[in-house]
Design an enzyme around this catalytic site. Structure first.
Site, PDB file in Angstrom:
ATOM      1  CD  GLU A  39      -1.261 -30.721   4.284  1.00  0.00           C
ATOM      2  OE1 GLU A  39      -0.798 -31.867   4.159  1.00  0.00           O
ATOM      3  OE2 GLU A  39      -1.810 -30.109   3.357  1.00  0.00           O
ATOM      4  CG  ASP A  73      -4.061 -33.760   3.893  1.00  0.00           C
ATOM      5  OD1 ASP A  73      -4.353 -34.346   4.956  1.00  0.00           O
ATOM      6  OD2 ASP A  73      -4.580 -32.690   3.527  1.00  0.00           O
ATOM      7  CE1 TYR A 101      -3.999  -1.668  -0.376  1.00  0.00           C
ATOM      8  CE2 TYR A 101      -3.388  -2.920   1.576  1.00  0.00           C
ATOM      9  CZ  TYR A 101      -4.207  -2.727   0.480  1.00  0.00           C
ATOM     10  OH  TYR A 101      -5.228  -3.580   0.252  1.00  0.00           O
TER      11      TYR A 101
END
Lengths: 675, 364
Positions: free
Chosen positions: B197, B249, B98
Site C-alpha cells: 500500500e 495498513d 476542460y
C-alpha cells in the site's frame, strides 16, 4: 379625482383660498403652547436640528399644496457656509401666503390654521416652521429670508424675519415687493442654522426619499451640500383626496382640552356647545350627557370649571355616542402606495411588491385612524441584516425613535418565520431582503411626544397594523412559494428549450442526418400547458404585456385566462378574438380554444397611463384545466367572480402547489471506492 | 495506433448515438439504461470468481435536467472519442473535462462527472476506457523485482526491460495502458508478488533486498490502485502464474483496497473480470496481527467506524475471515499502519513478519 377640477377652479377660487387660510390663522397663546407641548420639539442634536427645519417646511408645503389642489413641486437645498453653519432653502409652488400674514406664519410660535381643526394633516400643531426660524435666529444670529406670492397678485413679497422671543412677535426688515419671474404662486424660505449634515438612515435624503414614497403626487428635488442634485420625480398626477375637516369627537378629548374649548367657544350655552362644537352629538345626546353630569343645559360655556368637565367626561363614557366619521381621513390607497414604492425603490430592483393593504377606518380615543402597509422584497435589497422599516404618520416619514413606535412593536411581535423571513426565536425585527412600510393616518395621530417621532403604543392601532401586515406577509409567502416553483419549472424549460435541441443537433451532425422534430418528445417531457408572462415598458411609459402560451401536452387544450388589469390603463389593444369579457373592476377574461399539441399562441396587449406599472404580469390565472397540468399561471381563485375580489386574499393558495417532479430523477448513489 | 478494439469501441458508442437520435425522431423521451452502480447491485460471478454488477438498472432519461445533461454529454463525449481515435491522439480525463467547456449545456460540472461518464460508457458500449483513448491523470505505480517485459514505447520501439536490473531504485513505472500490444510479459524469476500500500513500506522492502532475498516481485499500489496497476497484477498472476499477496495498513480503507484488487471495485464492477485477481491473498495488517504482534495503534475515528459498519453490509466481505476481522477491529476500536512494525526494528518486517505470514500462506 379632484386634481383637474381643483386646478381649474383654483384661478377663480385662488383668492378665497389664501384669504380663507388667513382667516383661520388665529393666535394661540404661548402658555397654551407650553401646556400642549410638554416636550420641546426635536432640536436636540445638531444633525436632527438641520433635518427638523426641513421637515417642518416640507410638511407645511405639502399640506398647503394639497389644500389648494396643486400638484406639489418642492425644491430643497442645503449648503454649507461655515464649519457647522448651513443655509437651508425650501421652495414650494403652493398657494402662497398673503403679505400681511407672512410675519405671523413664520415669526410667531403656534400661529397656524390647523391647530383647532380636526382633520388629517402633516403639520398638526402649527409649531414647527416658526420654531425653525427661531432656532435659526438664535443659533446664527441671522434672520430668515421669506419670499411668497399668491396667485391673484402680480407682485411677490420678500422680507427678513427675526423672532422677538420675549414677546413672541416677529421683527420684520427689508420688506419689499418684487416680481417673481415664472412663478404663479408659492413660498420660499431660506434660513441659516447651526447643524451637522449626515448621511444614512436619519438623513435629509432619506427623509425626502420616504416622503416621495408616500406622496407620489409630489416632485421633490434636493441639492445636497456637495452640490449634487437628487430628484424624486412625480409618479402620478392623481392628488390625494382632500381630507374633510370634522369637529372633534368628544370621546377623544382630554379634560383640559374640553375646558379650553368650552371657555373659548362661540356657543353661549353648554347644550349648544356640545351639539355644535362636536361631531356625532345630537340634541338628545347632549341632554343626556348634561343630565348625567348634573350640569344645566343653559350653563354658560365661559364659566365651565374643571370639576364640571370631569363630570361631563364621566358622563360621556356612559352615554352611547356614534363613532366619529371617517371621511376626514385620506389614506394613500393601495395603488398609490405601490406606485410610490415602485417609483422610489426601482433602483434596488426589488423582486416583489406585496399588494399594499389599506385597512378600513377604526377609531381610538374618539379619533378615527387608518392603517396601511406594504412589503417590498428581494432584488438588491441587502440580504443580511434586519429588514428596513419605513414608518409614516399622516404621510410624514418617522425617522427617529423607531424602538418606541407601535409600528415597530407590531412588527416585532409577529412571527415572520412563517412568511419566509428570518427571525431569531420568532420575535423581534426580522432579517432578510425586505422593506416593510406602515402608514398610520388619523385626525390626531397619538404620538409618544411632541417631537412627533413615534406613534404611541395603543392596542387598537397595533392590532390594525398586525392585520394589515399579516395580509402583506401572506402574499410575500405566496410569492416566495411561487418563485420556488418557478425555479423547478425553469429547469424543465431549460431541458426542452436548450438541452434537447442541442442534443438533436449534435446527434444529427454526428450521424449526418436531419435534425429531428422535437415537438412530441417535448410534450412527453413537459406534459403541461405553459404560460410565460413578460412585459416591456417603452420610453413613453407604454407597457406591453405578453403571454406566450405553449401546449406541451399530447392533446388539444381549451381553457380560459384571467387577469385583473387597472381599468384606467385599458385601451383598444385589449380587443382580440380571444377576449371574452372585461368587467367593471378591470377583470379580463380570455378564452383560448383548441390549442393543438405542440402549438403555441401569444396573447398581447398594452397598458398606458399612470397606473400601468401597477399590474404585475405574473398575476395571471387560468381556469378549465387541471392545475397540475399548468405552469406559469395560478388556478383561478374561488372568489374571483364574486364582486370586487381582492387578489391578495388567497388564504388557501399558500404553498399547495403540485410537485410533479418526483419520480424523474435518476437514482444517485455514493460510489464507495476509488478508481 | 488505431486497432480493432478502438474500431469496435467506436462502433458500440455510435450505437448509443443512433439510439438517442431514433428516440428523438420517434418522439420518445431519450434514455439510456445503465447498471446500478451501487453495492446493492453487485453479485458474485462464480465463473470468473469476481464480483460484478447484477441485474439492477438505472434509467437515465431526459425528463430530469441532470439526466438530459448527461445524455447531451454522452453525445459530445462520443464525438470527442471518435475524433481522438481518427487523429490518433489520446487525452487525460482531466483534459476532457476542460474540453467540455465548449459543449454548451453538456459541460461537465466537475471532473468526477467526466470520470463517471467515461465508466458509464464502458458499461453501455462493453468497451474499456483505454479503448476510448482516455487515460487517467496518474500512471500506475512502481514495480521492482525479477520480471522481464517488452514495452512498446511512444515511438513504436520495442524495449526489453528487466524490472530489477534495468531500472533505478524507483523501479519500473506501470504505464496507463498495460495491454499486450503495449506491454508484453516475458518471464519472471520471482516466486510471488507482494503488492504494497504505502511508498514507505515499498522502499523498506527494496532497501532490505526483500525482492532478491526472498524471490518477491514488489508492486507499489499507491493507496487505491489505479486500473492499470490492478490490470498489471492480474496479467502477472494469469500469464506468469505468480501468486499475489496484498500487504496493507490495518484499517477499513485498506480492506477496501484489498477488495478492489481481489474481488473487483464497486465502481468498476463492469470490468471486474478484467481487473480483479480473485486468488490474491490479504497478508495484513489484520486485527489479529495488532494483538499478536502488540503493534502501536491509533483509535478508530467516526469515519473509520462507519466504513467498517458499511463493510459488514458489503456482499464482498461476507465470509468468515472478513466478518471476524471487521468485528474484531470494531471491538478493539484500534487500527495500525504497516510501518508500525518498525517498533521491533527496521528489519523486523522482512526478517520476521513477512516470512511468518507468507509462510502461513505457503508462499515462503
Amino acid at each position: 379625482m379632484h386634481s383637474s377640477e381643483d386646478t381649474a377652479s383654483r384661478k377663480t377660487e385662488g383668492r378665497s383660498i389664501a384669504h380663507k387660510l388667513a382667516d383661520k390663522q388665529q393666535e394661540i397663546s404661548v402658555t397654551e403652547f407650553f401646556e400642549k407641548n410638554k416636550h420641546i420639539l426635536g432640536f436636540d442634536s445638531r444633525s436632527k436640528s438641520l433635518l427638523m427645519g426641513i421637515k417642518e417646511a416640507v410638511d407645511n408645503a405639502l399640506d398647503a399644496c394639497e389644500e389648494a389642489g396643486i400638484l406639489p413641486e418642492l425644491k430643497v437645498g442645503v449648503s454649507k457656509c461655515d464649519d457647522d453653519e448651513y443655509v437651508v432653502m425650501v421652495e414650494d409652488n403652493g398657494p402662497g401666503i398673503v403679505h400681511k400674514m407672512i410675519p405671523n406664519v413664520f415669526g410667531r410660535l403656534l400661529f397656524g390654521s390647523r391647530f383647532h381643526s380636526h382633520r388629517q394633516s402633516r403639520g398638526q400643531q402649527g409649531i414647527g416652521i416658526s420654531a425653525t426660524v427661531m432656532y435659526g435666529n438664535m443659533s446664527t444670529g441671522k434672520p430668515a429670508h421669506i419670499m411668497s406670492k399668491v396667485d391673484d397678485e402680480d407682485t411677490a413679497w420678500m422680507m427678513d424675519i427675526i423672532i422677538d422671543t420675549k414677546k413672541n412677535r416677529p421683527v420684520v426688515s427689508n420688506d419689499e415687493p418684487f416680481i417673481w419671474a415664472d412663478k404663479t404662486s408659492g413660498t420660499k424660505i431660506e434660513y441659516s442654522i447651526k447643524g451637522r449634515y449626515i448621511t444614512g438612515r436619519q438623513s435629509i435624503y432619506e427623509y425626502l426619499k420616504n416622503t416621495a414614497i408616500v406622496n407620489p403626487h409630489a416632485r421633490i428635488s434636493f441639492e445636497d451640500p456637495e452640490g449634487k442634485v437628487h430628484i424624486f420625480e412625480r409618479a402620478t398626477d392623481i392628488m390625494p383626496p382632500k381630507a374633510k375637516e370634522i369637529k372633534p369627537h368628544i370621546e377623544g378629548l382630554e379634560l383640559g382640552d374640553l375646558q379650553k374649548m368650552a371657555n373659548s367657544s362661540a356657543q353661549k350655552t353648554m347644550r349648544a356647545f356640545l351639539k355644535n362644537d362636536f361631531s356625532r352629538i345630537s340634541d338628545r345626546v347632549a341632554s343626556e350627557i348634561l343630565e348625567k353630569a348634573q350640569v344645566s343645559e343653559n350653563f354658560k360655556t365661559a364659566n365651565l370649571d374643571r370639576l364640571q368637565c370631569r363630570e361631563i367626561m364621566k358622563a360621556v363614557e356612559e352615554v352611547k355616542i356614534m363613532a366619529p366619521p371617517t371621511d376626514c381621513l385620506s389614506p394613500i390607497g393601495d395603488t398609490l402606495i405601490k406606485k410610490g414604492l415602485k417609483h422610489v425603490l426601482e433602483g434596488m430592483r426589488p423582486d416583489y411588491y406585496s399588494p399594499p393593504v389599506t385597512r378600513p377606518p377604526k377609531s381610538v380615543n374618539g379619533n378615527p385612524f387608518i392603517v396601511e402597509a406594504g412589503i417590498v422584497y428581494g432584488g438588491e435589497i441587502p440580504v443580511d441584516g434586519q429588514v428596513t422599516i419605513l414608518r409614516f404618520a399622516n404621510r410624514v416619514p418617522l425617522l427617529y425613535q423607531q424602538g418606541a413606535c407601535v409600528i415597530t412593536k407590531a412588527i416585532e411581535s409577529m412571527d415572520w418565520r412563517r412568511y419566509g423571513l428570518e427571525q431569531r426565536g420568532g420575535k423581534g425585527i426580522p432579517y432578510g431582503p425586505a422593506i416593510i412600510l406602515v402608514h398610520v393616518a388619523s385626525t390626531k395621530v397619538p404620538f409618544t411626544s411632541e417631537g412627533k417621532e413615534a406613534v404611541a403604543n395603543l392596542g387598537e392601532i397595533q392590532n390594525e397594523i398586525t392585520l394589515a401586515l399579516r395580509l402583506c406577509a401572506r402574499n410575500l409567502k405566496g410569492h416566495l412559494n411561487k418563485k420556488e416553483k418557478k425555479k423547478k419549472t425553469m429547469a424543465k424549460f431549460s431541458i426542452v428549450q436548450e438541452i434537447l435541441p442541442e442534443m438533436a443537433q449534435k446527434a444529427a451532425i454526428m450521424l449526418d442526418r436531419e435534425v429531428p422534430n422535437l415537438d412530441r418528445t417535448i410534450s412527453r417531457i413537459m406534459n403541461v400547458v405553459w404560460v410565460e408572462p413578460s412585459s416591456q415598458t417603452s420610453k413613453g411609459g407604454l407597457r406591453t404585456i405578453q403571454y406566450r402560451i405553449f401546449n406541451y401536452t399530447s392533446t388539444e387544450k381549451s381553457f380560459r385566462l384571467h387577469a385583473r388589469l387597472p381599468r384606467s390603463c385599458l385601451n383598444e389593444t385589449i380587443i382580440s378574438d380571444q377576449l371574452v369579457d372585461v368587467s367593471e373592476e378591470g377583470k379580463v377574461t380570455w378564452s383560448i380554444e383548441r390549442l393543438a399539441p405542440s402549438a403555441r399562441f401569444t396573447l398581447q396587449f398594452q397598458l398606458d397611463g399612470d397606473m400601468s406599472d401597477v399590474f404585475d404580469e405574473e398575476d395571471i390565472y387560468i381556469s378549465g384545466l387541471n392545475p397540475a397540468m399548468v405552469m406559469g399561471a395560478d388556478p383561478l381563485p374561488g372568489d374571483w367572480s364574486i364582486a370586487d375580489m381582492d387578489v391578495t386574499e388567497l388564504e388557501n393558495g399558500d404553498g399547495d402547489y403540485v410537485d410533479d417532479d418526483t419520480d424523474d430523477d435518476e437514482e444517485e448513489e455514493v460510489l464507495e471506492d476509488d478508481q | 495506433m488505431t486497432n480493432e478494439r478502438h474500431e469496435q469501441a467506436i462502433h458500440n458508442l455510435m450505437e448509443i448515438v443512433e439510439r438517442i437520435y431514433d428516440q428523438l425522431d420517434e418522439g420518445a423521451v431519450p434514455n439510456m439504461q445503465l447498471s446500478l452502480r451501487s453495492k446493492k447491485n453487485i453479485e458474485f460471478n462464480t465463473r470468473e470468481n469476481v464480483w460484478r454488477y447484477g441485474s439492477m438498472l438505472t434509467d437515465r432519461n431526459a425528463k430530469s435536467i441532470r439526466g438530459a445533461q448527461m445524455l447531451l454529454r454522452t453525445l459530445h463525449m462520443v464525438d470527442f472519442i471518435k475524433n481522438m481515435v481518427s487523429s490518433n491522439k489520446s487525452s487525460t480525463l482531466r483534459e476532457m473535462y476542460y474540453i467540455s467547456e465548449g459543449w454548451g449545456h453538456g459541460k461537465f460540472g466537475s471532473q468526477d462527472e467526466s470520470n463517471l461518464l467515461a465508466e458509464d460508457l464502458e458499461i453501455v458500449s462493453k468497451s474499456l476506457r483505454e479503448d476510448f483513448k482516455l487515460r487517467p491523470e496518474e500512471d500506475g505505480a512502481r514495480v521492482i523485482g525479477d520480471l522481464t517485459l517488452i514495452e512498446t514505447d511512444r515511438k513504436g520501439k520495442r524495449k526489453t526491460i528487466n524490472c530489477r536490473d534495468d531500472v533505478g531504485d524507483s523501479g519500473y513505472s506501470i504505464p496507463y495502458n498495460v495491454e499486450s500490444e503495449k506491454v508484453d510479459l516475458k518471464s519472471s524469476g520471482a516466486k510471488f508478488i507482494v503488492a504494497i500500500e504505502t511508498g514507505g513500506m515499498f522502499d523498506r522492502l527494496v532497501e532490505n533486498g526483500f525482492d532478491e532475498n526472498s524471490g518477491a516481485l514488489l508492486v507499489h499500489l499507491k493507496g487505491q490502485p489505479a486500473r492499470s496497476t490492478r490490470r498489471f497484477i492480474k496479467r502477472l498472476n494469469e500469464e506468469l502464474k505468480l501468486p499475489v499477496a496484498v500487504f496493507l495498513d490495518g484499517d477499513p480503507w485498506s480492506f477496501r483496497i484489498y477488495a478492489s484488487v481481489a474481488y473487483g471495485a464497486i465502481k468498476t464492477a463492469h470490468i471486474s473480470d478484467y481487473l480483479a485477481t480473485p486468488s490474491a491473498q490479504y497478508v495484513g495488517i489484520t486485527a489479529s496481527d495488532i494483538l499478536h504482534y502488540d503493534l502501536p495503534t491509533d483509535s478508530l475515528n467516526d469515519q473509520d467506524i462507519a466504513a467498517l459498519k458499511s463493510e459488514l453490509a458489503d456482499p464482498r466481505f461476507q465470509d468468515d475471515f472478513w466478518t471476524s476481522e471487521i468485528e474484531a477491529m470494531l471491538k478493539m476500536k484500534k487500527k495500525a499502519e504497516q510501518q508500525a512494525l518498525a517498533k521491533y526494528g527496521l528489519d523486523f518486517v522482512t526478517d520476521t513478519y513477512l516470512p511468518e505470514k507468507l509462510g502461513d500462506m505457503g508462499l515462503m
